[in-house]
Design an enzyme around this catalytic site. Sequence first.
Site, PDB file in Angstrom:
ATOM      1  N   HIS A  58     -17.996 -26.265  11.307  1.00  0.00           N
ATOM      2  CA  HIS A  58     -16.489 -26.879  11.644  1.00  0.00           C
ATOM      3  C   HIS A  58     -16.115 -25.153  10.549  1.00  0.00           C
ATOM      4  CE1 HIS A  58     -18.032 -31.046  11.316  1.00  0.00           C
ATOM      5  NE2 HIS A  58     -18.201 -31.292   9.878  1.00  0.00           N
ATOM      6  N   PRO A  97      -2.298 -32.172   4.505  1.00  0.00           N
ATOM      7  CA  PRO A  97      -1.420 -31.435   4.533  1.00  0.00           C
ATOM      8  C   PRO A  97      -0.015 -32.058   5.044  1.00  0.00           C
ATOM      9  CG  PRO A  97      -3.759 -30.897   6.576  1.00  0.00           C
ATOM     10  CD  PRO A  97      -3.551 -32.265   5.998  1.00  0.00           C
ATOM     11  N   GLU A  98       1.137 -31.841   4.068  1.00  0.00           N
ATOM     12  CA  GLU A  98       2.012 -31.779   4.353  1.00  0.00           C
ATOM     13  C   GLU A  98       3.158 -30.595   4.816  1.00  0.00           C
ATOM     14  OE1 GLU A  98       3.953 -35.299   3.087  1.00  0.00           O
ATOM     15  OE2 GLU A  98       2.042 -36.007   2.795  1.00  0.00           O
ATOM     16  N   ARG A 114     -12.389 -32.516  11.587  1.00  0.00           N
ATOM     17  CA  ARG A 114     -11.376 -33.769  12.250  1.00  0.00           C
ATOM     18  C   ARG A 114     -10.883 -33.603  13.793  1.00  0.00           C
ATOM     19  NH1 ARG A 114      -9.958 -38.043   7.802  1.00  0.00           N
ATOM     20  NH2 ARG A 114     -11.260 -36.570   6.617  1.00  0.00           N
TER      21      ARG A 114
END
Length: 273
Positions: free
Chosen positions: A92, A2-3, A111
């Site tokens: 998650h 994700p940018e 993560r």
Amino acid sequence: MPELPEVETVARGLAKRLEGRKLVKVETRRGDLRWPFPKGFAKRLTGRRVDKVRRRAKYIVAELDDGNALLAHLGMSGRMLLSKGRPELETHDHVIFETDEGWVLRFNDARRFGMMDIVATEKLEKHKLIKGIGPEPLGNDFSGPVLAAALKGKKTSIKAAILDQKVVAGVGNIYASEALYRARISPKRLAYTVQGDRAEKLALAIKIVLNEAVAAGGSSLRDYVQADGELGYFQHKWRVYEKEGQDCPDCAGKIRRIVQGGRSTFYCPSCQR
DNA sequence: CTTTCGTCCTGACTGC
DNA sequence: TGCAGTCAGGACGAAA
């Protein structure tokens, strides 16, 4: 990863289902992501109406009807998953939001580099994580001269410099390579030498590369929600990123991969100077 | 002050 | 088939 374009697309997708809706249920399934959730996190959000969802740098900001805002970062692997009704939870899935229309939003982050916090909307720019972040590249206050000023005296590489969120907001490892390629600037060039026309070219390249990606994100998602409910990820058309060894699209050169500051950079040594 | 580097975390992938 | 090792990357925060 994700940018800015991915975060923008996620924010737009969220806006569609959250704006004007009340959060009837909020649940955290562990005590922290990158950092602990603030005290009373779920309780403070429950019953609130979402007035607006927007993006600042790589952060998602959901403004609430009580003057506070939910601040969220996707980190490396964070995903927002929307579904009508309660889905089977997956590994998650860390935070679950449910709206008064029955839409369920899950924040899934393997993560756990992501984060969530609650901040007074008025004080957003003073928030520890937002304070000091540079201009929005797609806004009016980002330009060649502004970029040149931010790069002045910087002794690092131009690649490292545009990854620095203080210089410009939202550029990550992928679009840093893509923007430098489009501007024909070598990623190894020292940042302070990017002035005048070069800075103008780079500022424009950043805008173009990000705008194209935002457009691709918008057009490739039906209603901004994919079949699996995932928001914000789409088919990319990178020119150099992950193209090591392939032909340069614009000259006879071959794309090379180097490592700068522990991060991969992709560029064409023959047309980027 | 600036700049570099280690760190967090897990899944995907590679090589033996 | 299994398992150890490596890599990916955003951004903080410590170290230089």
